[in-house]
Scaffold this motif. Structure first.
Motif, PDB file in Angstrom:
ATOM      1  N   GLN A   1      32.357  -0.918 -20.302  1.00  0.00           N
ATOM      2  CA  GLN A   1      33.565  -0.989 -19.488  1.00  0.00           C
ATOM      3  C   GLN A   1      33.619   0.217 -18.562  1.00  0.00           C
ATOM      4  O   GLN A   1      33.109   1.288 -18.884  1.00  0.00           O
ATOM      5  CB  GLN A   1      34.826  -1.066 -20.349  1.00  0.00           C
ATOM      6  CG  GLN A   1      35.173   0.184 -21.123  1.00  0.00           C
ATOM      7  CD  GLN A   1      36.516   0.079 -21.829  1.00  0.00           C
ATOM      8  OE1 GLN A   1      37.118  -0.983 -21.900  1.00  0.00           O
ATOM      9  NE2 GLN A   1      36.992   1.188 -22.369  1.00  0.00           N
ATOM     10  N   ASN A   2      34.219   0.006 -17.392  1.00  0.00           N
ATOM     11  CA  ASN A   2      34.357   1.050 -16.390  1.00  0.00           C
ATOM     12  C   ASN A   2      35.791   1.564 -16.418  1.00  0.00           C
ATOM     13  O   ASN A   2      36.731   0.792 -16.205  1.00  0.00           O
ATOM     14  CB  ASN A   2      34.015   0.529 -14.998  1.00  0.00           C
ATOM     15  CG  ASN A   2      32.587   0.034 -14.909  1.00  0.00           C
ATOM     16  OD1 ASN A   2      31.706   0.599 -15.532  1.00  0.00           O
ATOM     17  ND2 ASN A   2      32.363  -1.024 -14.151  1.00  0.00           N
ATOM     18  N   PRO A   3      36.015   2.842 -16.674  1.00  0.00           N
ATOM     19  CA  PRO A   3      37.382   3.356 -16.829  1.00  0.00           C
ATOM     20  C   PRO A   3      38.152   3.460 -15.517  1.00  0.00           C
ATOM     21  O   PRO A   3      39.372   3.552 -15.537  1.00  0.00           O
ATOM     22  CB  PRO A   3      37.164   4.736 -17.440  1.00  0.00           C
ATOM     23  CG  PRO A   3      35.813   5.155 -16.943  1.00  0.00           C
ATOM     24  CD  PRO A   3      35.003   3.887 -16.874  1.00  0.00           C
ATOM     25  N   ILE A   4      37.464   3.454 -14.361  1.00  0.00           N
ATOM     26  CA  ILE A   4      38.157   3.707 -13.104  1.00  0.00           C
ATOM     27  C   ILE A   4      38.608   2.424 -12.416  1.00  0.00           C
ATOM     28  O   ILE A   4      39.315   2.475 -11.419  1.00  0.00           O
ATOM     29  CB  ILE A   4      37.273   4.515 -12.142  1.00  0.00           C
ATOM     30  CG1 ILE A   4      36.009   3.731 -11.770  1.00  0.00           C
ATOM     31  CG2 ILE A   4      36.914   5.862 -12.740  1.00  0.00           C
ATOM     32  CD1 ILE A   4      35.156   4.425 -10.721  1.00  0.00           C
ATOM     33  N   GLU A   5      38.189   1.261 -12.916  1.00  0.00           N
ATOM     34  CA  GLU A   5      38.604   0.010 -12.289  1.00  0.00           C
ATOM     35  C   GLU A   5      39.994  -0.361 -12.778  1.00  0.00           C
ATOM     36  O   GLU A   5      40.230  -0.492 -13.964  1.00  0.00           O
ATOM     37  CB  GLU A   5      37.611  -1.109 -12.620  1.00  0.00           C
ATOM     38  CG  GLU A   5      36.263  -0.934 -11.946  1.00  0.00           C
ATOM     39  CD  GLU A   5      35.399  -2.179 -12.097  1.00  0.00           C
ATOM     40  OE1 GLU A   5      35.963  -3.255 -12.331  1.00  0.00           O
ATOM     41  OE2 GLU A   5      34.183  -2.063 -11.980  1.00  0.00           O
ATOM     42  N   MET A   6      40.908  -0.575 -11.837  1.00  0.00           N
ATOM     43  CA  MET A   6      42.274  -0.946 -12.184  1.00  0.00           C
ATOM     44  C   MET A   6      42.585  -2.379 -11.755  1.00  0.00           C
ATOM     45  O   MET A   6      43.185  -3.146 -12.488  1.00  0.00           O
ATOM     46  CB  MET A   6      43.265   0.026 -11.547  1.00  0.00           C
ATOM     47  CG  MET A   6      43.093   1.465 -12.014  1.00  0.00           C
ATOM     48  SD  MET A   6      43.255   1.667 -13.804  1.00  0.00           S
ATOM     49  CE  MET A   6      44.971   1.238 -14.018  1.00  0.00           C
ATOM     50  N   GLU A   7      42.185  -2.748 -10.535  1.00  0.00           N
ATOM     51  CA  GLU A   7      42.447  -4.093 -10.056  1.00  0.00           C
ATOM     52  C   GLU A   7      41.556  -5.096 -10.788  1.00  0.00           C
ATOM     53  O   GLU A   7      40.347  -4.919 -10.869  1.00  0.00           O
ATOM     54  CB  GLU A   7      42.183  -4.171  -8.538  1.00  0.00           C
ATOM     55  CG  GLU A   7      43.102  -3.297  -7.706  1.00  0.00           C
ATOM     56  CD  GLU A   7      44.559  -3.763  -7.760  1.00  0.00           C
ATOM     57  OE1 GLU A   7      44.776  -4.972  -7.986  1.00  0.00           O
ATOM     58  OE2 GLU A   7      45.454  -2.928  -7.608  1.00  0.00           O
ATOM     59  N   GLY A   8      42.185  -6.143 -11.300  1.00  0.00           N
ATOM     60  CA  GLY A   8      41.408  -7.194 -11.946  1.00  0.00           C
ATOM     61  C   GLY A   8      40.822  -6.820 -13.286  1.00  0.00           C
ATOM     62  O   GLY A   8      39.834  -7.407 -13.711  1.00  0.00           O
ATOM     63  N   THR A   9      41.418  -5.856 -13.986  1.00  0.00           N
ATOM     64  CA  THR A   9      40.930  -5.476 -15.308  1.00  0.00           C
ATOM     65  C   THR A   9      42.046  -5.630 -16.333  1.00  0.00           C
ATOM     66  O   THR A   9      43.236  -5.584 -16.008  1.00  0.00           O
ATOM     67  CB  THR A   9      40.427  -4.022 -15.348  1.00  0.00           C
ATOM     68  OG1 THR A   9      41.503  -3.136 -15.016  1.00  0.00           O
ATOM     69  CG2 THR A   9      39.286  -3.817 -14.365  1.00  0.00           C
ATOM     70  N   TYR A  10      41.640  -5.815 -17.574  1.00  0.00           N
ATOM     71  CA  TYR A  10      42.575  -6.015 -18.679  1.00  0.00           C
ATOM     72  C   TYR A  10      42.157  -5.094 -19.818  1.00  0.00           C
ATOM     73  O   TYR A  10      41.160  -5.360 -20.495  1.00  0.00           O
ATOM     74  CB  TYR A  10      42.556  -7.483 -19.140  1.00  0.00           C
ATOM     75  CG  TYR A  10      42.852  -8.472 -18.049  1.00  0.00           C
ATOM     76  CD1 TYR A  10      44.142  -8.938 -17.832  1.00  0.00           C
ATOM     77  CD2 TYR A  10      41.841  -8.937 -17.209  1.00  0.00           C
ATOM     78  CE1 TYR A  10      44.424  -9.846 -16.824  1.00  0.00           C
ATOM     79  CE2 TYR A  10      42.100  -9.837 -16.192  1.00  0.00           C
ATOM     80  CZ  TYR A  10      43.396 -10.286 -16.007  1.00  0.00           C
ATOM     81  OH  TYR A  10      43.661 -11.184 -15.000  1.00  0.00           O
ATOM     82  N   PRO A  11      42.884  -3.989 -20.025  1.00  0.00           N
ATOM     83  CA  PRO A  11      42.501  -3.045 -21.086  1.00  0.00           C
ATOM     84  C   PRO A  11      42.411  -3.745 -22.440  1.00  0.00           C
ATOM     85  O   PRO A  11      43.225  -4.603 -22.773  1.00  0.00           O
ATOM     86  CB  PRO A  11      43.636  -2.013 -21.056  1.00  0.00           C
ATOM     87  CG  PRO A  11      44.214  -2.112 -19.677  1.00  0.00           C
ATOM     88  CD  PRO A  11      44.081  -3.554 -19.294  1.00  0.00           C
ATOM     89  N   LEU A  12      41.406  -3.371 -23.221  1.00  0.00           N
ATOM     90  CA  LEU A  12      41.237  -3.969 -24.532  1.00  0.00           C
ATOM     91  C   LEU A  12      42.369  -3.552 -25.455  1.00  0.00           C
ATOM     92  O   LEU A  12      42.723  -2.372 -25.520  1.00  0.00           O
ATOM     93  CB  LEU A  12      39.904  -3.524 -25.141  1.00  0.00           C
ATOM     94  CG  LEU A  12      38.634  -3.968 -24.406  1.00  0.00           C
ATOM     95  CD1 LEU A  12      37.421  -3.312 -25.037  1.00  0.00           C
ATOM     96  CD2 LEU A  12      38.495  -5.462 -24.439  1.00  0.00           C
TER      97      LEU A  12
END
Length: 330
Positions: free
Chosen positions: A156-167
């Protein structure tokens, strides 16, 4: 053959595997050791880091170095659970009769790379839960068992915010380790550039197969844990809970929820794997300390005050290790 001889042989095989991986991967020695230890302990790994650090290449290289079935799933927001576990399909036999046949998904493998897992929706992420925990999947009224050994390595990439769903915490807890990939120094970066822009290298040869790995996992669990070392590990895990009587001030101030019982199991198993990799019959206090960060950082939920002050779970673990004595009463 004595157990020490078995352990020496196993340590040599693991060193061969490490050397094969390092033919492709520059630096990241802690990451490589963590993945190998999780492989021995029978756990799943979450690799976190910014894009381009070689997380996916590491998992692919591990697949090349082992004679195991390997599959890769690229998580995207439109990925569906059936794309991972499989689905029922209508098939026709030689008599023209139609019936449902289960078409296996990529999870039916031995080494699964879940690439950019935090880009999948929660519904799709949850499709991995049963497979990771139970080593089987349920489709309709049928249960399909996965092959052994089975291991999930997710990135997982920590810097992606758009279009991501934290586990969610429940899914994070199913990963034995969370390893963080750091940016390489100039020397390592220079070697990376030379390798990536030069002639393509041959993939490393396979040095382990499934049967050998299962034997190594049994050997890992035979590593001895002295009572006083186990007690130290349990006190460290208990100290991550702010309501615990033994919790230091850093825990009471900066932690909302501490590690689960899986965290304690992971610390011990990782320490056993480290001892086996170094050819030792029993684990030490140093093995416990070295295993704490990777096994507990994703199981500690920081408080709002910690987030406001930039206090990370790793910093909390450092303070706990400093505060908890090696033996009770010290």
């Amino acid at each position: 053959m004595s157990q020490q001889t078995d352990i020496d042989t196993a340590s040599a095989r693991i060193q061969q595997l490490r050397e094969g991986i390092e033919q492709q991967i520059v630096g990241h020695h802690d990451i490589i050791d963590g993945v190998l230890a999780a492989l021995l302990a029978g756990g799943h790994v979450l690799l976190e880091g910014v894009p381009g650090l070689g997380k996916t290449l590491l998992v692919k290289t591990l697949g090349h170095c082992m004679d195991l079935q390997f599959s890769r799933v690229q998580f995207t927001p439109d990925l569906m659970p059936a794309d991972i576990i499989g689905t029922q399909m209508v098939a026709q036999d030689e008599h023209g009769q139609r019936h449902f046949r289960f078409q296996q998904g990529p999870v039916f493998t031995q080494l699964l790379l879940a690439d950019e897992v935090n880009r999948g929706t929660p519904k799709t992420q949850s499709a991995l839960l049963e497979a990771m925990e139970e080593h089987h999947v349920s489709v309709g009224n049928e249960v399909h068992t996965l092959q052994q050994p089975f291991m999930v390595l997710a990135t997982q990439n920590p810097i992606e915010m758009e279009g991501t769903y934290p586990l969610p915490e429940a899914q994070l807890d199913r990963f034995m380790l969370k390893l963080v990939a750091r940016f390489p120094d100039i020397a390592d970066l220079s070697v990376i550039v030379e390798r990536a822009t030069g002639a393509a290298a041959e993939p490393p040869a396979a040095v382990l197969d499934a049967d050998t790995l299962m034997q190594l996992r049994q050997l890992t669990r035979s590593i001895v844990v002295a009572d006083h070392v186990k007690d130290y590990a349990l006190r460290l895990v208990t100290a991550t809970h702010p309501e615990s009587a033994d919790a230091p001030e850093v825990t009471r101030r900066y932690v909302r929820h501490g590690a689960s019982p899986r965290g304690a199991l992971s610390v011990i198993l990782m320490a056993k794997a480290r001892a086996l990799m170094e050819g030792r019959l029993n684990i030490s206090f140093d093995d416990i300390k070295a295993s704490c960060h990777s096994t507990l950082r994703h199981r500690i939920v920081p408080s709002f005050e910690a987030e406001a002050e930039g206090i990370t779970p790793d910093a909390v673990i450092d303070a706990i290790v400093e505060a908890i004595p090696l033996t009770q009463g010290d």
